[in-house]
Each structure stands twice: as C-alpha cells, then as structure tokens.
Scaffold this active site. Structure first.
Site, mmCIF file in Angstrom:
data_model
loop_
_atom_site.group_PDB
_atom_site.id
_atom_site.type_symbol
_atom_site.label_atom_id
_atom_site.label_comp_id
_atom_site.label_asym_id
_atom_site.label_seq_id
_atom_site.Cartn_x
_atom_site.Cartn_y
_atom_site.Cartn_z
ATOM 1 N N ASP A 143 -62.067 15.718 -39.474
ATOM 2 C CA ASP A 143 -62.939 14.687 -38.902
ATOM 3 C C ASP A 143 -63.870 15.356 -37.906
ATOM 4 O O ASP A 143 -63.530 16.387 -37.306
ATOM 5 C CB ASP A 143 -62.114 13.597 -38.207
ATOM 6 C CG ASP A 143 -62.901 12.306 -38.032
ATOM 7 O OD1 ASP A 143 -62.743 11.393 -38.866
ATOM 8 O OD2 ASP A 143 -63.699 12.216 -37.071
ATOM 9 N N ARG B 229 -72.339 1.618 -26.077
ATOM 10 C CA ARG B 229 -71.446 2.782 -26.115
ATOM 11 C C ARG B 229 -71.911 3.910 -25.216
ATOM 12 O O ARG B 229 -71.099 4.610 -24.609
ATOM 13 C CB ARG B 229 -71.273 3.246 -27.561
ATOM 14 C CG ARG B 229 -70.557 2.179 -28.395
ATOM 15 C CD ARG B 229 -70.231 2.638 -29.786
ATOM 16 N NE ARG B 229 -69.512 1.583 -30.512
ATOM 17 C CZ ARG B 229 -69.053 1.710 -31.745
ATOM 18 N NH1 ARG B 229 -69.235 2.851 -32.405
ATOM 19 N NH2 ARG B 229 -68.414 0.722 -32.324
#
Length: 278
Positions: free
Chosen positions: A141, A32
């Site tokens: 979030d 990632r």
C-alpha cells in the site's frame, strides 16, 4: 482554501500518487488538509502548500497523500472473488506447490490488511500445510500508516464480523474483554504475508511473477490515462494462466492492449500457453 491552494494540493496528489480530485471534491480535501494544518501549527493553506512544495516538505507529501486517501476495507469483501479463488484457482496452485513450484499472490492496495488476511485464511483453510510450501502473499500500500496497522493484525469485533464463524475460531484469538476486547490474527496467517510500502506509480522492486493479483478499488482514484498505463504493468508480472481481480466498479478498458480475458465478475485471466481459461 483558495482555488490556487486546491490546485496545488491536487497537482501533488496526482503527480505523486495518481489521485484525481475534481473541483467538487474541494470540501473533502479542505477538511482533511485542515487536520494537517492543526497538527503542524501552520495557519494558512497557502503556507502549507508552499511547505509541501519545498525540499523540507518531502516527508509531509507522504503524510498528505495518506490523509487524502480513503482506507476502507472489509474481510472477504466481494466474496465472489474468494469463491473463484477457492474453487477455480487454489486447487491447481496447491498441487503445483506440493510438486515444488513457487506460488505467489499479491494484494496491491492492501489498506489495513483485511484483504491479504482473507486470502491467507482461504489458503490455509484449503492447505493447513501451507507454511511448508513455497507459497507467499505480498501485500502493499502507498500509505505507511495502514501498513503498520495491517502488520499488527489486530481488529475490533465489528471488523471481524465479516469472517465466517468457523474461520474466526481457526485463525483469530480473542484479546482482552469488555470494551477492550479485540481479535488478533493468528501467527500462522500473518507468517504467510509480507507487508511493504509501495507506490503503484513508481518502480516496483519486485522479483518474479504472480499467480494471482488483487488490485481492487484502487484505480477508481486514477484517471483513464493512468489506468491504461497501469494494467499492462500488472500483465507483465502475471504468470501465464494467472489471475487479476479488480473492484466492483472497475473494468479493463476496451482500449487496452493486453492478453487479459474476462473470466468472471471483475475477474480476468492471462491465457496459459494452451489459451484456455481454467
């Protein structure tokens, strides 16, 4: 990626967001972070870690955290929670709302929006007049990118297959056709929800308390110490008689000193003054 690079990235992920990456997760982290190196045209992991640890890299820290988190969500995921919401919780809350009470629900870790939209659809299906009541859903979030997606409320056909057909007809609109066909969550659903970026480990700029909190499949990324510090904070903003839903692999530790009582599969309730479970 060297061990030192992995540790530097893991340390930031933990200090900034409580994310825990054991050594066996090094390949995932490398994969990632490699994307970030390409996008920033940085050639080595050590240069990247030096950058995110610098004052100039503060913005990149947020992007890095976003790249390391897994945002997987489905509509009406863990359907038994929505059964409890519909059958055991909302009838009382809606009666209170129609009597003038303020009702608040929180989707903490809302990802791309499926959870809060599922809550809103359930609410509207029981109370078509919800827009006239003081009933709101907060959806938060840590990842600003998923908040943008959630606010948009646009999903492909595969995503909405988890929504009951009757609810699909009521609360989604077909947009486009063929390969470009998608589904827009209707405005009456979107208007019940306020989306906000929020790091659960930071201060919560929240006023008032909540009658229902969904915090599902979030704390599994935290170590036990972080979890033990988080649950009492949720209790502090849960109304007496209010509910907390957690993920299927999550539990409130026996070491935890809170008032929450197990009230169903991965469902907890803070006792009302009468100390009874609804």
């Amino acid at each position: 990626m060297s061990d030192a690079d992995f540790k530097a990235i893991s340390d930031i992920a933990y200090s900034e967001a409580g994310l825990v990456f054991p050594p066996e997760k090094a390949p995932l982290v490398q994969s990632r972070i490699t994307r970030r190196l390409r996008q920033l045209k940085i050639t080595t992991f050590s240069d990247y870690t030096a950058f995110v640890n610098s004052e100039q890299g503060l913005t990149e820290r947020k992007v890095m955290i976003s790249s390391l988190t897994t945002n997987v969500s489905n509509f009406f995921r863990e359907s038994h929670h929505f059964d409890i919401l519909r059958e055991d919780i909302l009838p009382n809350l809606l009666s209170r709302a129609r009597a003038g009470d303020r009702i608040r629900l929180w989707s903490a870790g809302c990802s791309t929006g499926q959870e809060p939209y599922s809550i809103a659809m359930t609410l509207l299906d029981m109370a078509p007049d919800a827009s006239t009541l003081d009933v709101k859903i907060l959806a938060t979030d840590i990842d600003p990118n998923v908040i943008v997606t959630a606010k948009r409320g646009y999903y492909d056909e595969r995503a909405i297959c988890d929504i009951d057909e009757a609810l699909q007809k009521k609360y989604t609109e077909t947009v486009g056709n063929g390969r470009k066909r998608g589904f827009q969550i209707k405005e009456c659903v979107r208007n019940l929800i306020s989306f906000r970026e929020l790091n659960l480990l930071s201060e919560w700029p929240i006023s008032g308390i909540f009658d229902v909190i969904f915090c599902r499949n979030v704390v599994i990324y935290f170590d036990e110490m972080t979890q033990l510090s988080l649950w009492p904070r949720f209790e502090a903003v849960t109304a007496p008689g209010g509910w907390l839903f957690v993920g299927h692999s999550e539990r409130l530790s026996d070491r935890l000193d809170t008032e929450f009582i197990a009230a169903g599969p991965t469902a907890y309730q803070r006792p009302s003054p009468a100390n009874t479970i609804i």
